[in-house]
Design an enzyme around this catalytic site. Structure first.
Site, PDB file in Angstrom:
ATOM      1  N   ASP A 161      45.440  36.955  40.698  1.00 20.54           N
ATOM      2  CA  ASP A 161      45.512  38.361  40.322  1.00 20.54           C
ATOM      3  C   ASP A 161      45.209  39.226  41.539  1.00 20.54           C
ATOM      4  O   ASP A 161      44.423  38.846  42.408  1.00 20.54           O
ATOM      5  CB  ASP A 161      44.502  38.678  39.219  1.00 20.54           C
ATOM      6  CG  ASP A 161      44.824  37.959  37.917  1.00 20.54           C
ATOM      7  OD1 ASP A 161      46.004  37.613  37.710  1.00 20.54           O
ATOM      8  OD2 ASP A 161      43.894  37.730  37.124  1.00 20.54           O
ATOM      9  N   ARG A 162      45.807  40.391  41.593  1.00 17.41           N
ATOM     10  CA  ARG A 162      45.607  41.287  42.728  1.00 17.41           C
ATOM     11  C   ARG A 162      44.130  41.581  42.964  1.00 17.41           C
ATOM     12  O   ARG A 162      43.673  41.666  44.115  1.00 17.41           O
ATOM     13  CB  ARG A 162      46.366  42.603  42.479  1.00 17.41           C
ATOM     14  CG  ARG A 162      46.186  43.642  43.563  1.00 17.41           C
ATOM     15  CD  ARG A 162      46.981  44.906  43.244  1.00 17.41           C
ATOM     16  NE  ARG A 162      46.567  45.504  41.980  1.00 17.41           N
ATOM     17  CZ  ARG A 162      45.512  46.294  41.826  1.00 17.41           C
ATOM     18  NH1 ARG A 162      44.742  46.573  42.882  1.00 17.41           N
ATOM     19  NH2 ARG A 162      45.214  46.816  40.657  1.00 17.41           N
TER      20      ARG A 162
END
Length: 456
Positions: A161-162
């Site tokens: 995930d970012r």
């Protein structure tokens, strides 16, 4: 709109390499640049006015903007200016030329953990997506590796995930990327994370499962703990056997001792936990409940998802625990959803029950009177966004980072490990105390709201 191929078949990454960025106040910020969104007419667009298609399909701008863009020639069909009521035909090239901005990301360096003839392994900072997506393009790990490190043609093998930090693997050729991806799908890859959660995480063995659409927690007695640990270790042993029997990966073997061992010694040694000590076993299916926003929840209609957790430490001053996480399946947002569902959300993960931490990053768009050169070759210049608008564009801290870190990935004949982040170490000091009354949830978990039943 499709943006993968440029003129004469040039890959979109060639354009990314021409984009410039600046480092300011701890953030990497992309200078606004001219950009073309390109796509061909889709079947459902045939015979429809172009203005209607843009207003219904691409809602980033309002109708007034699209009318001006079509009239000014910034939106064209087959590179020709058309009227707003132009009826689209089959196989026409639609181009939208605009000035693109990107959200800033942390300027923490992307560290190369390993560089073999077949693999690039990096330590990804939080706030940066693995590959171009959504509003992020030049501010992505893949683009930065290409522009700043000269690594072209890399193939992302997996993603984080970012807002998550940690190990990311890239293949230097499609065959290696496909092989490791296949091993991940076959559960032959061991992934290990560390998180900081709200509350005093359980020290005793607990097992969470979904029964009659309710999350059930079973707290095991002393006599049952040994049986539970044996069962868990049997699963791990079976997985280890499959790994040992798997075909060797044709890459240069790179093992943990080749990495900076000095830095690794600062982190607790949890590389090969036996789970003979008490662990929290979460076996809860996960489904996507909001595809548009990318929100996931525990659901009886979801995919089987299993994660093992173990308490590392508890800090009473901040009311947070450092927790070791070992997912045995690879669902999107799995660790985040499982921790929220059992009542111990990641402390600063506002999307999944954590607390919203706000910290406005600096943006280089300070004056509405200056101009910034976007394309040196064409001397194209734009006026920066006014200060008020720039303020609205600045991301909050909760959208930049969560306390979840992938510190070790290992598979057949290979192993990569990096140090734990500062927030997971004993000397980390938090300037606030987290409590249940402060927790925020963007979309309440349906099942958790019903109950978490306890079975002794």
């Amino acid at each position: 709109m499709t943006t993968r191929k440029g003129k004469k078949g040039t890959d979109d990454n060639d354009e990314i390499c021409r984009v410039n960025s600046v480092i300011s106040n701890g953030y990497r910020q992309v200078i606004p640049y001219t950009y073309e969104f390109r796509t061909y007419t889709k079947r459902r667009w045939l015979g429809r006015p172009i203005i209607e298609v843009f207003c219904s399909e691409f809602q980033a701008y309002n109708r007034e903007y699209y009318e001006r863009a079509i009239g000014d020639g910034r939106i064209t069909v087959n590179r020709n200016t058309v009227a707003v009521d132009y009826l689209l035909k089959d196989n026409e090239l639609i181009v939208h030329k605009t000035t693109r901005t990107e959200p800033p990301v942390f300027a923490h360096p992307i560290e190369v953990v390993a560089d073999t003839k077949d693999l690039i392994v990096v330590s990804k900072p939080s706030s940066i997506p693995v590959h171009p997506c959504g509003a992020y393009r030049a501010n992505s790990v893949l683009a930065i590796l290409e522009k700043d490190f000269g690594h072209r043609g890399l193939h992302p093998i997996h993603r984080l995930d970012r807002v998550t930090s940690g190990i990311v693997l890239f293949g230097k050729n499609p065959s290696v990327a496909k092989m490791i991806d296949t091993q991940m799908r076959q559960d032959l890859i061991s992934k290990q994370y560390v998180a900081r959660v709200i509350g005093d995480f359980p020290s005793e063995t607990q097992r969470f499962s979904l029964v009659d659409n309710e999350i059930r927690c079973q707290r095991e007695t002393v006599g049952e703990k040994r049986k539970s640990c044996d069962k868990t270790n049997d699963k791990i042993s079976a997985k280890r056997s499959r790994v040992e029997e798997a075909a060797d990966i044709p890459v240069n073997p790179h093992i943990a001792e080749d990495i900076d061992t000095t830095a690794q010694q600062a982190a607790p040694s949890l590389s090969s936990p036996s789970f003979s000590s008490p662990a929290v076993d979460v076996d809860l299916p996960i489904a996507c409940v909001d595809p548009k926003r990318g929100v996931y929840r525990v659901s009886s209609e979801g995919k089987a998802s299993h994660t093992l957790f173990r308490k590392v430490s508890y800090d009473s001053s901040s009311n947070t625990s450092v927790v070791y996480c070992k997912p045995t399946t690879g669902r999107t947002h799995q660790i985040r959803v499982h921790l929220q569902s059992i009542g111990f959300p990641i402390a600063n993960d506002a999307a999944y029950g954590g607390v919203l931490l706000i910290s406005r990053p600096h943006t280089f768009l300070e004056s509405s009177t200056d101009t910034i050169t976007v394309d040196a070759a064409s001397s194209t210049a734009v006026t920066p966004v006014p200060a008020a608008a720039a303020e609205e564009m600045e991301p909050d801290a909760h959208s930049m980072e969560i306390w979840l870190h992938a510190f070790k990935y290992s598979g057949p004949k290979w192993n990569f490990e990096i140090p734990w982040p500062k927030w997971a170490t004993a000397d980390f000091t938090c300037d606030r105390r987290f409590g249940d009354e402060e927790a925020t949830t963007q979309s309440s978990p349906t099942l958790k709201e019903k109950s978490i039943s306890s079975v002794q």
